[in-house]
Design an enzyme around this catalytic site. Structure first.
Site, short mmCIF file in Angstrom:
data_model
loop_
_atom_site.label_atom_id
_atom_site.label_comp_id
_atom_site.label_asym_id
_atom_site.label_seq_id
_atom_site.Cartn_x
_atom_site.Cartn_y
_atom_site.Cartn_z
N SER A 26 0.91 -1.29 -0.01
CA SER A 26 -0.02 0.03 0.06
C SER A 26 0.85 1.25 -0.10
O SER A 26 1.50 1.53 -0.88
CB SER A 26 -1.09 -0.11 1.09
OG SER A 26 -2.05 0.72 1.01
N ASP A 80 -2.16 6.48 -4.09
CA ASP A 80 -1.11 5.38 -3.70
C ASP A 80 -0.75 4.42 -4.50
O ASP A 80 -1.19 4.19 -5.51
CB ASP A 80 -1.43 5.05 -2.21
CG ASP A 80 -2.46 3.99 -2.05
OD1 ASP A 80 -3.27 3.79 -3.14
OD2 ASP A 80 -2.58 3.46 -1.28
N ASP A 134 -1.23 1.25 -4.86
CA ASP A 134 -2.06 0.10 -5.20
C ASP A 134 -3.55 0.59 -5.44
O ASP A 134 -4.33 -0.28 -5.71
CB ASP A 134 -2.19 -0.95 -3.87
CG ASP A 134 -2.73 -0.68 -2.76
OD1 ASP A 134 -2.50 0.71 -2.24
OD2 ASP A 134 -3.48 -1.24 -2.11
N ASP A 172 -5.96 2.07 -3.98
CA ASP A 172 -7.21 2.21 -3.21
C ASP A 172 -7.53 3.44 -2.25
O ASP A 172 -8.52 3.66 -1.92
CB ASP A 172 -7.41 1.21 -2.44
CG ASP A 172 -6.11 0.93 -1.19
OD1 ASP A 172 -5.37 1.64 -1.20
OD2 ASP A 172 -6.22 -0.19 -0.47
#
Length: 461
Positions: A104, A249, A251, A253
């Protein structure tokens, strides 16, 4: 070196000794545990795999694929992808689970295995504990040579995910196209650099200035989308005379916006703005976690609907959303969960809904931001010695403020009219996190300092 084994997955820094960092040994061990658990739980020998663009991603990906094949599991490998894309793909592929290789917002030396159930949602606490127990027991039964799993490369989900976003009734491509937005994006050299330009093109946004859209994992700045890490896009939005900036970010999400004057829209207000738009078109309940801004509650109640708070953590938000039939929810870190699409934080869905909202609003993004209740969150922590009884300490603070509205579903949250303070123990270190919110910075910080003072008094510090 750091290795954190939690119910939601395994996360750590690459390298070091087995058990101390995220080493090949640890990757194989926890992949084998999760793969075995999926087969035991569902009887389904298919798992969807995707990763962000981290430098270590290819190495981790190879180990995970080999291990799952060794268990006789068929792997649907999406390659460079996003967390929400993998979440969407798991049920579409009739898989028993999913693994996303991403740490993340953590810096480049980190990676992680995020684990999904057959619904494409993060596994529950109880499921996570079963996986960890299985990893420790190493009770794995690997397949013989004739029953090894196949690997199927599938690069179709970039388009499939975008198509699903475009199909949402509240996404108005014509309105976005007509608004003729000029947008600057910062995708921190991860997979947002593939997905966000493609999404914007599909939404009819033709004027896009790309910052850091090469998915090579060389993050140009700290990848957490906080104001102090976004100075470059702030300047670029002003320089380009753009309507707004969009930041995700690694990833994809988490989502935040930059106003046309270079100021921050505020990560906390991503969910507030999108929820406002959804509530205007679909009456219903909302959910965020206890540490998120009160502005969502204000906007929800203004729309005549009901707001509920959950414990911190995406799986907790999702559970509360299901329990209250919420039409939208998420977290104050820019995470939008829109069940009409799927139960997971999804920056693609967030961008499409936000741009529709802004297009229909018809004024600048800074004017939109000013239309919402103004709150400021102060984030503090107090470090304790490891032997201190944090639960007992929180009990004593609770007793002191028992006449105020309070919640103990996740630490202790105390409300004072429109201000609040939330105390949570860290899962990884002997500290209490203290978040406070008020209508200005000074009041928020004064409230935090008052609670810190109470804690020190209780501890006789």
């Amino acid at each position: 070196m750091t290795l954190i084994k939690s119910i939601s997955g395994i996360r750590g820094t690459i390298g070091g000794r087995a058990g101390d960092g995220l080493t090949p040994f640890d990757i194989v061990k926890f992949t084998a545990a999760f793969g075995s658990w999926v087969v035991q739980k569902t009887g389904n020998k298919r798992i969807v795999l995707g990763r962000d663009a981290r430098i270590s991603g290819e190495m981790v990906n190879n180990l995970v694929i080999g291990t799952l094949q060794g268990l006789g599991i068929e792997v649907i490998d999406l390659g460079l992808s996003t967390t929400p894309t993998v979440e969407v793909a798991v049920p579409d592929e009739n898989a028993g689970g999913g693994i996303i290789l991403t740490a993340s917002h953590n810096p480049k030396q980190w990676n992680a295995l995020k684990l999904l159930n057959a619904s494409g949602e993060f596994i529950s606490d109880a499921d996570g504990k079963e996986v960890l127990d299985l990893a420790e027991s190493a009770d794995f039964d690997f397949a013989d040579v004739d029953k090894l799993g196949k690997v199927i490369k599938n690069d179709s989900y970039l388009q499939k995910h975008i198509d699903k976003v475009l199909a949402l009734p509240l996404v108005d491509v014509e309105a976005i196209k007509k608004a003729d937005f000029k947008v600057v994006i910062d995708c921190v050299n991860s997979t947002g650099g593939i997905f966000i330009p493609a999404l914007l093109k599909a939404l009819g946004v033709s004027k896009v200035v790309e910052l850091y859209c090469t998915p090579d994992g060389h993050f140009p700045h700290n990848p957490e989308p906080l104001p102090e890490n976004l100075t470059e896009i702030s300047k670029e939005v002003q320089k380009q005379n753009a309507d707004l900036g969009i930041v995700v970010d690694p990833d994809v999400d988490r989502l935040c916006f930059v106003n046309e004057d270079g100021s921050m829209f505020g990560e906390e207000y991503t969910l507030v703005a999108v929820a406002d738009y959804v509530l205007k078109n679909t009456p219903g309940n909302t959910v965020s976690n206890l540490s998120s801004t009160r502005a969502l509650r204000d906007v929800t109640e203004r729309a005549g609907s009901e707001y509920n708070a959950s414990a911190v953590g995406e799986v907790n938000v999702v559970n509360k959303m299901k329990a209250t039939n919420a039409i939208i929810g998420g977290e104050g870190n820019g995470g939008i969960i829109y069940p009409e699409s799927h139960y997971g934080r999804d920056a693609l869905v967030g961008i499409a809904l936000f741009l529709t909202h802004l297009a229909k609003f018809g004024k600048s993004i800074s004017v939109l931001r000013a239309s919402y209740p103004q709150y400021h969150i102060s984030k503090n922590k107090i470090t304790l010695t490891p032997e201190m009884d944090i639960d007992n300490l929180l009990k004593q603070v609770e007793e002191k403020y028992k006449n105020q509205p309070y919640s103990t579903i996740d630490g202790l949250k105390i409300e004072f009219d429109k201000t609040w303070v939330h105390l949570r123990r860290s899962n990884t270190e002997p500290i209490i996190r203290i978040y406070s919110e008020a209508e200005n910075e000074t009041i928020a910080e004064n409230l935090a300092n008052k609670i810190i003072s109470d804690i020190k008094e209780i501890l006789h510090l």
